[in-house]
Enzyme design. Structure first.
Site, short mmCIF file in Angstrom:
data_model
loop_
_atom_site.label_atom_id
_atom_site.label_comp_id
_atom_site.label_asym_id
_atom_site.label_seq_id
_atom_site.Cartn_x
_atom_site.Cartn_y
_atom_site.Cartn_z
N ASP A 480 0.82 -1.22 0.00
CA ASP A 480 0.00 0.00 0.00
C ASP A 480 0.85 1.26 0.00
OD1 ASP A 480 -2.43 1.36 0.11
OD2 ASP A 480 -3.24 -0.01 1.62
N ASP A 550 -10.86 1.85 -3.28
CA ASP A 550 -11.48 1.57 -1.98
C ASP A 550 -12.99 1.64 -2.07
OD1 ASP A 550 -9.19 1.01 -0.58
OD2 ASP A 550 -8.96 3.01 0.27
C1 GLA Z 1 -5.80 1.55 2.10
C2 GLA Z 1 -6.28 0.41 1.22
C3 GLA Z 1 -7.30 -0.41 1.96
C4 GLA Z 1 -6.71 -0.93 3.24
C5 GLA Z 1 -6.22 0.25 4.08
C6 GLA Z 1 -5.48 -0.24 5.31
O1 GLA Z 1 -6.77 2.52 2.25
O2 GLA Z 1 -6.78 0.88 0.03
O3 GLA Z 1 -7.73 -1.49 1.14
O4 GLA Z 1 -5.66 -1.82 2.97
O5 GLA Z 1 -5.33 1.07 3.34
O6 GLA Z 1 -5.03 0.80 6.10
#
Ligand code: GLA
Length: 727
Positions: A480, A550
């Site tokens: 990420d 997301d």
């Molecule tokens: C990001 C990702 C999510 C999740 C969060 C965890 O926002 O897109 O899918 O993994 O981080 O903190």
């Protein structure tokens, strides 16, 4: 070979299945562009096509006299700054004298099979040398001693080519590279619609269409990533062309940081396209003997409209960009705990999810954020990549053993490029976060960004990640990147190199990713950046899957998935069914099936009826996996064409299978839902699985189907139909 050089005319011709790209060495060894578009057999592009003309007020080469052509309107093959060309340019190098006039002229060329590697950068590759052909042009600035190499690699079968540029300082004094685009392209007219992908967190890669207008237009990022906001992609659709017919050009930068993708329509109606590293906070101190390589750009032409262009990108990326063991291997059907539990989990909770998942046929559990250090919320612990044994009692190995005993694979979340101010790592190494001395460092999601330009930082990260990844039976990593970069500065770079920061940062990220994928080739890599903040071909070189957004709401997702499909293949698109709002589990499944499918929920929080529906979905995932991952995508009703409904179709390469999905986004009375299928064999008969009726391909494509009454009424309803060729 698809690349020809005609010495009498001094013309280069680069052919693919559907396109020709032609340029010549003009007087005084200027490189002049002649043509890019539908394939043509000849090169007689001089008399009636000459764009090397005289323009009022514009400067011209002194040897040509007052009536000679002006560089300012000549279609330059790679435009440079300050010597008569007043349009946006590709190359600007400030020489030791302090001026930034840059003028490169042809000196030699080389044509060969295969494709060279780009040092330190992701790039398309040849599986075998006969798959593509490369042209290298050497050009030289005799005043400054700057040598430029223009690289062109032609993927003949796919009507695609890549371009990049390298500059070498052959002088005895340092130079400052201030701007280096990966390519410039001068089209003779401006009768195009420009397609770009704008967005924000939770709403990435939404298609925006505008008519080209005089002046400069385009997309950029200055965020330290390719960004949620403006993807490094542009397409041009010629007047009269459409989804299925006519001239379409696509341009995509293989790069994950600051970019500039622009088109300038000039006073004479020509259009110059440029694409490369954003130059607003960029520079490279080029010492004597040093070479700088630009990232590469991908150029696709299709005479079959936007749809043909997209399918070319998809095939090219599936074949010549995505790498590693998972390139062609079937991806496991996964469940991720993030939306179900956030950081509020322990080993028992994960095991409960795993047991339900194993029982219904899910193949992998992914443990998301919250497993390390003291990380119980998003305000701390990034950098402390050590297992929290209060949460995972008995350790990570013990949890994995139990998950594997259920027959599941196991995946884990990381965010290596970040450091929390409240972390043991930051307390030990405050200078490891990127910062500017004396200036307060801004926070984003309560975190700083770690200094990936530093080798010691990358070594630390590599080793601490290897401790977990090497000592546990882990199959997958989600990587990420959850904020933009501000106060860009490194404690180790000297002042004259601070302007290199952003590029060095992404080179550092690529280096660490490369080390991880080489050390653990069996790992399935899924990139993420708050969803799709780094959804670009640079990342796809390391990561065969990217978490698309997301936003897991099926209706919101449609704009994102349609936009992404302009150039990115379904195989890359991480798409999950979640508990989030609005639609039923059938629609959630139908939308998420357009990608690398999975689930993202806590089964304890959803109803028994919904769980029963999910159980029925698993078989379909396996049955249609190949069709979706390797088939051809046809957009039937793109979201930008209709606010109320959307439809798309996958067709297998041999045209024996097809799947059509339609979604009623917003139900309005009397709105008919009519689709004409595409890409089938007109002479083949297909059985529709859902109603067991048989139709010719011709009927399905030309007469079409009225699905108005086949799909439930109401917002967010969907229908998927499957067709199989009969003998
Ligand atoms: C990001 C990702 C999510 C999740 C969060 C965890 O926002 O897109 O899918 O993994 O981080 O903190």
């Amino acid at each position: 070979m698809p690349i020809y050089f005609y010495p009498e005319k001094r013309i280069f011709k680069l052919d693919t299945a559907d396109s020709s790209y032609i340029f010549k060495i003009f007087q005084e060894n200027y490189l002049v562009h002649l043509y890019y578009g539908k394939k043509i057999p000849d090169t007689n592009l001089t008399k009636f096509h000459d764009r090397c003309v005289n323009a009022s007020f514009s400067a011209r080469n002194a040897n040509w006299g007052e009536a000679g052509p002006s560089v300012d309107v000549m279609p330059m093959e790679y435009a440079t700054n300050g010597c008569g060309d007043m349009r946006i340019t590709g190359l600007q190098v400030r020489n030791a004298d302090g001026n930034a006039s840059t003028d490169i002229r042809y000196i030699s060329h080389n044509i060969y099979s295969g494709k060279p590697k780009l040092p330190g950068l992701p790039a398309l590759y040849a599986n075998t040398d006969d798959e593509c052909t490369t042209l290298e042009i050497k050009a030289f600035d005799k005043v400054t001693g700057l040598e430029a190499t223009l690289f062109y690699t032609v993927f003949e079968k796919y009507s695609a080519m890549t371009r990049s540029v390298a500059v070498k300082n052959t002088s005895k004094k340092a130079m400052e590279v201030e701007k280096i685009m990966s390519f410039t392209l001068d089209l003779p007219t401006c009768d195009y619609d420009l397609y770009t992908l704008w967005g924000r967190h939770n709403y990435e890669r939404t298609t925006e269409i505008r008519r080209l207008a005089h002046g400069i237009q385009g997309v950029t990022s200055r965020r330290g990533s390719s960004s949620h906001n403006q993807n490094p992609f542009m397409a041009l659709l010629r007047e009269g062309a459409s989804e299925d017919y006519g001239d379409a050009y696509g341009f995509n930068l293989v790069y994950s940081s600051n970019h500039r993708c622009e088109i300038e329509v000039d006073f004479n109606g020509s259009s110059r396209v440029i694409m490369g590293i954003d130059d607003s906070d960029f520079g490279w101190h080029l010492t004597p003997g040093e070479t700088f390589y630009s990232p590469e750009a991908v150029l696709v032409y299709s005479s079959e409209g936007l749809g043909g262009m997209s399918r070319t990108f998809h095939k090219l990326y599936n074949t010549n960009l995505v790498r590693g063991e998972w390139k062609n291997k079937k991806r496991p059907l996964l469940i991720n705990n993030w939306e179900g539990t956030h950081m509020n989990f322990d080993d028992d909770k994960l095991l409960d999810i795993a047991k339900w998942a194993a029982d219904i046929g899910i193949e992998m559990l992914v443990m998301d954020d919250g497993w390390f250090g003291k990380r119980n919320d998003d305000k701390c612990a990034l950098g402390d990549w050590i297992v929290n044994e209060e949460k995972l009692k008995g350790g990570l190995g013990h949890l994995i053993e139990r998950v594997k005993a259920l027959g599941l694979k196991f995946g884990i979340w990381y965010e290596p490029e970040m450091i929390s101010p409240d972390s043991d790592l930051y307390r030990a190494h405050p200078d490891w976060c990127i910062h500017v001395p004396g200036r307060e460092t801004s926070l984003g999601r309560t975190q700083y960004v770690i200094d990936m330009t530093r080798e010691d930082v990358r070594d630390y990260l590599f080793n601490i990640m290897c401790d977990v990844l090497g000592n546990n039976d882990i199959d997958y990593i989600k990587w990420d990147f959850n904020r933009n970069i501000s106060e860009a500065g490194s404690a180790l770079l000297p002042p004259e190199r601070q302007k290199e920061f952003f590029h060095r940062f992404i080179l550092g990220t690529y280096d660490l990713m490369d080390r991880i994928v080489k050390r653990f080739p069996h790992l399935l890599f899924e990139n993420c950046s708050g969803g799709g903040g780094r959804y670009d071909p640079g990342m796809m070189y390391y990561s065969p899957q990217i978490w698309c957004s997301d936003n897991t709401d099926s209706i919101g997702r449609l704009d994102i998935q349609f936009g992404s499909s302009l150039c990115y293949p379904a195989s890359v698109q991480g798409a999950h069914v979640s508990a989030s709002r609005r639609t039923n589990y059938n629609t959630k499944k139908d939308v998420a099936m357009w990608g690398s499918f999975g689930y993202e929920l806590d089964p304890a929080k959803i109803s028994e009826e919904d769980k029963a529906v999910i159980r029925t979905q698993i078989a379909g995932y396996h049955k249609y996996y190949d069709l979706i991952h390797n088939g051809d995508l046809y957009r039937l009703i793109p979201t930008w064409a209709d606010p109320y409904k959307a439809a798309w179709q996958f067709v297998s390469e041999d045209k024996t299978q097809a799947m059509v999905t339609v979604v009623r986004k917003h139900h309005v009375r009397d709105d008919s839902l009519f689709v004409r299928l595409k890409g089938l064999d007109p002479d083949t008969y297909y059985r529709c699985e859902e109603n067991d009726e048989v139709y010719s391909g011709a009927l399905l494509m030309y007469a079409g189907m009225n699905l108005t009454f086949a799909i439930n009424r109401g917002d967010g309803q969907s229908l998927a139909l499957h067709f199989e060729a009969i003998e």
